[in-house]
Scaffold this active site. Structure first.
Site, PDB file in Angstrom:
ATOM      1  N   CYS A 223       4.928  45.654  59.904  1.00 24.74           N
ATOM      2  CA  CYS A 223       5.515  46.895  60.415  1.00 24.74           C
ATOM      3  C   CYS A 223       4.661  48.065  60.627  1.00 24.74           C
ATOM      4  CB  CYS A 223       6.744  47.233  59.782  1.00 24.74           C
ATOM      5  SG  CYS A 223       6.176  47.978  58.147  1.00 24.74           S
TER       6      CYS A 223
ATOM      7  N   LYS B  15      18.215  39.612  48.141  1.00 26.84           N
ATOM      8  CA  LYS B  15      18.426  38.555  48.973  1.00 26.84           C
ATOM      9  C   LYS B  15      17.190  38.609  49.933  1.00 26.84           C
ATOM     10  CE  LYS B  15      19.506  37.935  53.122  1.00 26.84           C
ATOM     11  NZ  LYS B  15      18.647  37.104  53.788  1.00 26.84           N
TER      12      LYS B  15
HETATM   13  P1  NAD Z   1      15.329  40.521  60.447  1.00 26.45           P
HETATM   14  O1  NAD Z   1      16.145  41.800  60.851  1.00 26.45           O
HETATM   15  O2  NAD Z   1      15.765  39.469  61.222  1.00 26.45           O
HETATM   16  O3  NAD Z   1      15.775  40.290  58.968  1.00 26.45           O
HETATM   17  C1  NAD Z   1      15.714  41.073  57.691  1.00 26.45           C
HETATM   18  C2  NAD Z   1      17.108  40.748  56.843  1.00 26.45           C
HETATM   19  O4  NAD Z   1      18.070  40.689  57.390  1.00 26.45           O
HETATM   20  C3  NAD Z   1      16.757  39.223  56.131  1.00 26.45           C
HETATM   21  O5  NAD Z   1      16.733  39.076  54.962  1.00 26.45           O
HETATM   22  C4  NAD Z   1      17.576  38.641  57.067  1.00 26.45           C
HETATM   23  O6  NAD Z   1      18.113  37.540  56.413  1.00 26.45           O
HETATM   24  C5  NAD Z   1      18.865  39.608  57.341  1.00 26.45           C
HETATM   25  N1  NAD Z   1      19.622  39.325  58.672  1.00 26.45           N
HETATM   26  C6  NAD Z   1      18.966  38.786  59.523  1.00 26.45           C
HETATM   27  N2  NAD Z   1      20.059  38.796  60.754  1.00 26.45           N
HETATM   28  C7  NAD Z   1      21.181  39.515  60.022  1.00 26.45           C
HETATM   29  C8  NAD Z   1      22.397  39.789  60.596  1.00 26.45           C
HETATM   30  N3  NAD Z   1      22.639  39.518  61.896  1.00 26.45           N
HETATM   31  N4  NAD Z   1      23.184  40.549  59.736  1.00 26.45           N
HETATM   32  C9  NAD Z   1      22.920  40.777  58.429  1.00 26.45           C
HETATM   33  N5  NAD Z   1      21.445  40.479  58.044  1.00 26.45           N
HETATM   34  C10 NAD Z   1      20.960  39.933  58.908  1.00 26.45           C
HETATM   35  O7  NAD Z   1      13.861  40.991  60.068  1.00 26.45           O
HETATM   36  P2  NAD Z   1      12.578  39.763  59.818  1.00 26.45           P
HETATM   37  O8  NAD Z   1      12.361  39.415  61.239  1.00 26.45           O
HETATM   38  O9  NAD Z   1      12.763  39.248  58.640  1.00 26.45           O
HETATM   39  O10 NAD Z   1      11.554  41.059  59.574  1.00 26.45           O
HETATM   40  C11 NAD Z   1      10.691  41.635  60.812  1.00 26.45           C
HETATM   41  C12 NAD Z   1      11.369  43.119  61.283  1.00 26.45           C
HETATM   42  O11 NAD Z   1      11.175  43.829  59.989  1.00 26.45           O
HETATM   43  C13 NAD Z   1      10.509  43.792  62.206  1.00 26.45           C
HETATM   44  O12 NAD Z   1      11.188  44.480  62.957  1.00 26.45           O
HETATM   45  C14 NAD Z   1       9.710  44.731  61.421  1.00 26.45           C
HETATM   46  O13 NAD Z   1       9.152  45.951  62.010  1.00 26.45           O
HETATM   47  C15 NAD Z   1      10.496  45.168  60.117  1.00 26.45           C
HETATM   48  N6  NAD Z   1       9.956  45.617  58.963  1.00 26.45           N
HETATM   49  C16 NAD Z   1      10.056  47.028  58.947  1.00 26.45           C
HETATM   50  C17 NAD Z   1       9.428  47.539  57.757  1.00 26.45           C
HETATM   51  C18 NAD Z   1       9.400  49.102  57.784  1.00 26.45           C
HETATM   52  O14 NAD Z   1       9.028  49.625  56.647  1.00 26.45           O
HETATM   53  N7  NAD Z   1      10.018  49.703  58.282  1.00 26.45           N
HETATM   54  C19 NAD Z   1       8.612  46.608  57.008  1.00 26.45           C
HETATM   55  C20 NAD Z   1       8.755  45.255  57.096  1.00 26.45           C
HETATM   56  C21 NAD Z   1       9.133  44.764  58.280  1.00 26.45           C
END
Ligand code: NAD
Length: 501
Positions: A286, A178
């Site tokens: 990240c 997803k």
């Molecule tokens: P996000 O948390 O908004 O979304 C991530 C995923 O979760 C997406 O597929 C989204 O559709 C889903 N999602 C969003 N809201 C949701 C909810 N309420 N319930 C269930 N699923 C939900 O993150 P983003 O904005 O897409 O990505 C950026 C974030 O990801 C930053 O915080 C970044 O640090 C983090 N990140 C971390 C790593 C790591 O390795 N630790 C790597 C890449 C990105």
């Protein structure tokens, strides 16, 4: 461009594009133009169930496919990806906004995990002990879990899924991916590539969606594990909900990465590194450096060198050779800008102001130039929150111990870097710092595919990091077989607990 009909972006189930029936969609924009280029389907519970059913049906056949045949598919996928990665990079740039070079770099780092997974016959080798007890042999095997789910963020639409699916597929699992609804097309392109590589239908599926899809994957009894990457609040929720449903979960969360510069460091090297790691991919990594900690009086000199370099950066459309692209959405751009305003209000000095940028791109793009804030303190929201934009905050401390304390008391623990020429200080830092990935004179220390990627504290929930041997472990279950072949000397009844002789 503005009058083009937006493309409909839907699912990939059972080896083919499948239209959506949910009636729910979200817009997909090109961040460099502000134009809505697509409408992505947001799956219903029934659509998620159909993808899981395809993965469940494909599992027995794929699990029982020999390692030789499975790894041959992986090798073909690697060759196709390597030959055609510019196509994937162009898709990433058109929906994420990062510049083309950076998008190509992301694909290459994902490809390294595919290459690692090509060695799956070696990685799955178990142990064998002959004659552990008299005429008794013991061996161990690792077997796949079944259908597994991967839920990925917007910032690496190709690399982050590739942290997981090459290993999952190679190990004999089937996958439901997803992707983020902000840049959903890279996943479909990779699904098509799997088909061309000869992966049987149903082994790799893509379901587009939002919270509805995530929640269904978390509760579905046929889904055996969840690999999630995203912001910390959602990662925590996914971990808690998924484990409550009895699943194996690895949930990687947000970050606040500190780069510490000691007085003996090469300040030109440190300034280059700070600019590259702070503003690359518009800070939407990240592993981006967002807090620069200047130790023992190097602050003024370092800030001057960083400012000089930052002024030379070109912000613009990623297809036109800019250094830095736009932010992913207008809402995100506005949020990042509001952090800059809050920092200024709280007393930080805006040394380079990205709000004044003149971008090389369309007026409606989601632009914010690289921003350098000096004299940031730990109480400011620009420091406490993950901003996820091109904003580098400089904090000043007197000693190494104070720098270490800053990092170790921060709730995140993804990445960190130390710049120094003192081997003893470096050795001490890597031992004492409570962070999962550490760079010594390396600003973005993303581990190679054969090591594992993951942070500590609020940057990862669960106990398995991504790829490397931890990835292989996550996507397999262990079995130990103790065997004895007919031998009259072991006959007879004995109800005691088995003991070795
Ligand atoms: P996000 O948390 O908004 O979304 C991530 C995923 O979760 C997406 O597929 C989204 O559709 C889903 N999602 C969003 N809201 C949701 C909810 N309420 N319930 C269930 N699923 C939900 O993150 P983003 O904005 O897409 O990505 C950026 C974030 O990801 C930053 O915080 C970044 O640090 C983090 N990140 C971390 C790593 C790591 O390795 N630790 C790597 C890449 C990105």
């Amino acid at each position: 461009m503005a009058d083009q009909t937006p493309e409909t972006i839907a699912h990939w189930v059972g080896g083919a594009h499948t239209a959506s029936t949910s009636g729910r969609t979200a817009p997909v924009t090109n961040p460099a133009t502000g134009v809505t280029t697509g409408e992505v389907a947001l799956a219903s519970v029934e659509e998620v169930d159909a993808a899981v059913a395809a993965a469940t049906a494909a599992f027995p056949g794929w699990r029982d496919t020999s390692l030789a045949r499975r790894s041959a598919v992986l090798f073909r996928f690697r060759e196709l990806l390597n030959a055609r990665k510019p196509e994937l990079a162009a898709i990433i740039t058109s929906q994420h906004g990062k510049v083309l070079d950076d998008a190509l770099g992301e694909v290459s780092r994902g490809q390294e995990v595919v290459e690692f997974a090509c060695g799956i016959p070696h990685l799955l080798k178990g142990g064998f002990t002959e004659n552990a007890s008299t005429k008794v042999d013991v061996h161990s095997v690792r077997q796949p879990l079944g259908p597994v789910a991967i839920i990925s963020p917007f910032n690496f639409p190709a690399m982050v899924p590739m942290w997981f699916f090459p290993v999952a597929v190679a190990a004999g699992n089937t996958v439901v991916l997803k992707p983020s609804e902000k840049d959903p097309s890279a996943a479909l392109w990779m699904a098509q590539l799997w088909k061309e590589a000869g992966l049987p239908d149903g082994v790799f599926n893509v379901v587009q969606g939002d919270k509805v899809a995530v929640d269904r994957l978390l509760e579905h009894q046929d889904v055996k594990s969840i690999s999630f990457v995203g912001s910390t609040p959602i990662a925590r929720y996914v971990y808690e909900t998924g484990t409550r449903a009895g699943k194996r979960v690895q949930a990687l969360g947000g970050a606040k990465n500190h780069m510490v510069v000691l007085p003996d460091a090469d300040l030109d090297l440190a300034a280059d590194a700070a600019v590259n790691a702070g503003f690359g991919s518009a800070g939407e990594r990240c592993m981006a450096v967002s807090a620069l900690v200047a130790v023992g009086g190097v602050g003024d000199d370092l800030v001057a060198r960083i400012a000089e370099r930052t002024h030379t950066l070109r912000t613009g459309d990623g297809t036109r050779g800019a250094d830095m692209g736009p932010l992913v959405t207008r809402a995100h751009r506005d949020k990042v800008e509001s952090y800059v305003a809050a920092g200024e209000e709280a007393g930080a000095k805006v040394v380079v102001d990205g709000r004044q940028v003149s971008p090389d791109g369309e007026a409606d793009g989601f632009w914010l130039g690289p921003t350098l804030l000096d004299h940031v303190s730990t109480g400011m929201s620009v420091y406490t929150d993950e901003i996820f934009g091109p904003v580098l905050s400089v904090l000043r401390v007197d000693t190494y111990e104070q720098a270490l304390e800053l990092i170790n008391t921060n709730p995140y623990g993804n990445g960190t870097a130390l710049f120094t020429n003192d081997g003893g200080a470096a050795r001490r830092f890597q031992h004492e710092v409570e962070v999962g990935m550490i760079g010594i004179n390396v600003p973005v220390p993303v581990p190679m595919a054969y090591y594992s990627f993951g942070g500590w504290k609020n940057s990862l929930f669960g106990d398995s990091h991504a790829h490397g041997t931890e990835g292989v472990h996550f996507f397999t279950r262990g079995k130990v077989v103790t065997s004895r072949w007919l031998d009259p000397s072991h006959g007879g009844l004995n109800l005691g607990f088995p003991q070795n002789d």
